[in-house]
Design an enzyme around this catalytic site. Structure first.
Site, PDB file in Angstrom:
ATOM      1  N   ASN A 207       1.154  -1.495  -0.272  1.00 28.24           N
ATOM      2  CA  ASN A 207       0.365  -0.081  -0.331  1.00 28.24           C
ATOM      3  C   ASN A 207       1.217   1.397  -0.318  1.00 28.24           C
ATOM      4  O   ASN A 207       1.745   1.736  -1.008  1.00 28.24           O
ATOM      5  CB  ASN A 207      -1.073   0.006   1.387  1.00 28.24           C
ATOM      6  CG  ASN A 207      -0.999  -0.487   2.355  1.00 28.24           C
ATOM      7  OD1 ASN A 207      -0.584  -1.474   2.854  1.00 28.24           O
ATOM      8  ND2 ASN A 207      -1.272   0.465   3.400  1.00 28.24           N
ATOM      9  N   ASP A 208       0.791   2.132   0.717  1.00 25.40           N
ATOM     10  CA  ASP A 208       1.143   3.463   1.271  1.00 25.40           C
ATOM     11  C   ASP A 208       3.031   3.763   0.549  1.00 25.40           C
ATOM     12  O   ASP A 208       3.608   2.863   0.844  1.00 25.40           O
ATOM     13  CB  ASP A 208       0.638   4.402   1.999  1.00 25.40           C
ATOM     14  CG  ASP A 208      -0.147   4.488   3.108  1.00 25.40           C
ATOM     15  OD1 ASP A 208      -1.065   3.261   2.199  1.00 25.40           O
ATOM     16  OD2 ASP A 208      -0.290   4.646   4.068  1.00 25.40           O
TER      17      ASP A 208
ATOM     18  N   ARG B 216      -1.783   9.017  13.143  1.00 19.55           N
ATOM     19  CA  ARG B 216      -0.488   8.227  12.724  1.00 19.55           C
ATOM     20  C   ARG B 216      -0.536   9.532  11.158  1.00 19.55           C
ATOM     21  O   ARG B 216      -0.518  10.221  10.664  1.00 19.55           O
ATOM     22  CB  ARG B 216      -1.047   7.012  11.457  1.00 19.55           C
ATOM     23  CG  ARG B 216      -2.357   6.752  11.405  1.00 19.55           C
ATOM     24  CD  ARG B 216      -2.847   5.468  10.927  1.00 19.55           C
ATOM     25  NE  ARG B 216      -3.728   5.404   9.900  1.00 19.55           N
ATOM     26  CZ  ARG B 216      -5.294   4.911  10.537  1.00 19.55           C
ATOM     27  NH1 ARG B 216      -4.906   4.969  11.980  1.00 19.55           N
ATOM     28  NH2 ARG B 216      -6.290   5.454  10.030  1.00 19.55           N
TER      29      ARG B 216
HETATM   30  C1  FRU Z   1      -3.069   4.732   4.420  1.00 15.86           C
HETATM   31  C2  FRU Z   1      -2.449   3.799   5.887  1.00 15.86           C
HETATM   32  C3  FRU Z   1      -2.823   4.746   6.381  1.00 15.86           C
HETATM   33  C4  FRU Z   1      -1.800   4.049   7.583  1.00 15.86           C
HETATM   34  C5  FRU Z   1      -1.030   2.551   6.510  1.00 15.86           C
HETATM   35  C6  FRU Z   1      -1.223   1.232   7.389  1.00 15.86           C
HETATM   36  O1  FRU Z   1      -3.327   3.078   3.316  1.00 15.86           O
HETATM   37  O2  FRU Z   1      -4.430   3.350   6.387  1.00 15.86           O
HETATM   38  O3  FRU Z   1      -3.267   5.591   7.311  1.00 15.86           O
HETATM   39  O4  FRU Z   1      -0.171   4.207   8.477  1.00 15.86           O
HETATM   40  O5  FRU Z   1      -2.448   2.825   5.815  1.00 15.86           O
HETATM   41  O6  FRU Z   1      -0.508   0.380   6.446  1.00 15.86           O
END
Ligand code: FRU
Length: 489
Positions: A47-48, A168
């Site tokens: 993901n991110d 976060r």
């Molecule tokens: C965004 C998110 C962030 C978090 C991360 C966890 O996609 O939910 O807020 O830090 O992914 O994987």
């Protein structure tokens, strides 16, 4: 498909037998949707983008990674690095979770160079016995040999009064000799916002407070904030959750966009800005992060995916990829996004055509494929619409067109192959005007990124057509001249 128990989702990669990982790798390799020129996980879920930075002569980028399957589980930071933002080395795991302060994941964060080291600040996600969440902002320091050492003590140890455990995604930046840390937060009244801290040394942080925007009730959580100044403007990027769709706007499950205005006044937390603008008009774009390259340009990379959406590759043991890097500029108080120039260096053959089309659909020799960059320009348009169908076969097509009567660019993935997320619709549109239109399209095996009119708008989407759907068809309803170039990857 496999149902994951909580225990399975929070297993550590280090505890899984090699043979199981090898088997998973084989399943993933057999998937025809593996990308050719995008950053993707070798197994599991990406993901991110995190820690995007330039350090020691190289670009460094990390991503959120759950290695064991295509679900959100225990998150690692996976490290890739590059000299040109196009060819990436696989550097392996950068941050391992599982300690006291990141027991349930090394969540998103950012990187900044300090004292010849790369400081990586991230959210340690913690769950207690009753599954109650807590978050600590943690530090890991990378040296010039890419050794990364996690520091034992969190740099921000608690969540301030007034905010929930959804706190976060620290983004660090420097301004006038001080460091700032923007954090995505949720207020106790379940609305989203950004809270920030200040520091002289990246270790001791003082809470400043909330960034004062005019969006007091705009969704229930703001994830992945970012801040930079460009062209004398202040820009705040974030990914809000809980925004209602409104016509062509906010159609995806979660949004991602920016506020542009005066530079933030850090002495009194004020930010005067215009309305929230989506960064991308496509189906799959979230949690972008920016950095300054070695020439002073602002570069953005996003996650080509969204939380809480099931993707067709889930059954093949992997999910998601990152977008291509984009260079940001400001024009008329709006962000313009263009693919970085370095991307064109990968390009091999080049074919071009010039034609004029009257109420017809037309294909050209050599204009086909499943991994290419296609630029096409329609000029002197008279009539209703002009556009191009990509990844076509008898039954499949992915369509982008300019509806000159409605003054909209329309992207349609209703016939793009394997279907998913259809509860959020299969068509996206955005406003456009003018008597000509240019599409700069990057097609990879399971994605399209379409830059409209030199980056005025971008449509980024995953698509899952058959490998055999490789046709390209140009069309006009009315008449238009057409110029097109294709480069195969
Ligand atoms: C965004 C998110 C962030 C978090 C991360 C966890 O996609 O939910 O807020 O830090 O992914 O994987």
């Amino acid at each position: 498909m496999k149902k994951w128990t909580r225990e399975e989702r929070y297993q550590k990669l280090e505890d899984i037998p090699d043979i199981d990982i090898k088997n998973l790798e084989k399943i993933v390799l057999n998937c025809s949707f593996r990308q050719k020129f995008h950053i993707q996980p070798k197994t599991g879920l990406l993901n991110d983008p995190n820690g995007f930075s330039y350090f020691n002569g190289k670009y460094h980028l990390f991503y959120q990674w759950f290695p064991l399957g295509s679900v959100h589980g225990l998150k690692y930071w996976y490290h890739v690095s590059s000299l040109d933002l196009v060819n990436w080395d696989q550097d392996g795991i950068g941050i391992y979770p599982g300690d006291k302060n990141d027991s349930h994941g090394a969540y998103s964060g950012s990187g900044i160079v300090h004292n010849n080291k790369l400081y990586l600040i991230y959210t340690g996600n913690i769950r207690d016995y009753n599954w109650i969440r807590d978050s600590k902002q943690c530090l890991a320091i990378m040296d010039k040999e890419s050794n990364i050492i996690k520091q034992n003590k969190p740099v921000i140890d608690s969540i301030p009064e007034g905010y929930t455990e959804h706190f976060r995604d620290p983004k660090i930046f420097k301004k006038d000799d001080l460091y700032y840390c923007f954090i995505g937060a949720q207020r106790n009244n379940l609305t989203g916002c950004i809270v920030y801290y200040q520091s002289k040394n990246l270790i001791n942080w003082n809470l400043v407070g909330e960034l004062n925007t005019s969006l007091n009730k705009f969704g229930y959580m703001w994830e992945c904030p970012d801040y930079f100044e460009l062209d004398n403007k202040g820009i705040v990027i974030f990914s809000p959750q809980g925004i209602k769709e409104s016509g062509d706007l906010f159609n995806n499950i979660y949004q991602s966009g920016y506020l542009i205005g005066d530079k933030v006044d850090f002495s009194n937390r004020s930010f005067s800005h215009g309305s929230f603008i989506e960064l991308d008009r496509g189906f799959d774009f979230y949690a972008p992060q920016t950095m300054e390259d070695n020439k002073g340009n602002r570069i953005l990379i996003g996650w080509m995916g969204l939380p809480d959406i099931n993707y067709p590759t889930d059954k093949n043991g992997w999910a998601n990829c990152l977008t291509l890097p984009r260079i940001l500029e400001i024009r008329n108080n709006k962000i313009i996004q263009r693919p970085i120039d370095e991307l064109y260096k990968l390009q091999k053959s080049n074919l071009n055509i010039s034609d004029s089309l009257i109420n017809q659909e037309k294909s050209y020799d050599g204009f086909n494929g499943i991994e290419y960059n296609l630029k096409c320009k329609f000029k002197n348009i008279i009539g209703k619409s002009v556009g191009v169908k990509l990844r076509t076969s008898l039954i499949e097509e992915t369509m982008i067109y300019y509806d000159i009567i409605d003054r909209k660019v329309v992207f349609d993935r209703s016939k793009s192959g394997e279907k998913f997320a259809i509860e959020y619709g299969e068509v996206r549109k955005c406003f456009m005007d003018g008597l000509e239109i240019e599409f700069n399209i990057f097609v990879d095996r399971s994605s399209v990124e379409i830059f409209i009119n030199n980056g005025q708008e971008v449509f980024t989407s995953r698509i899952f057509p058959s490998k055999k759907s490789d046709g390209i068809i140009f069309f006009t309803k009315g008449q238009s001249s057409l110029e097109a170039d294709i480069y195969q990857y």
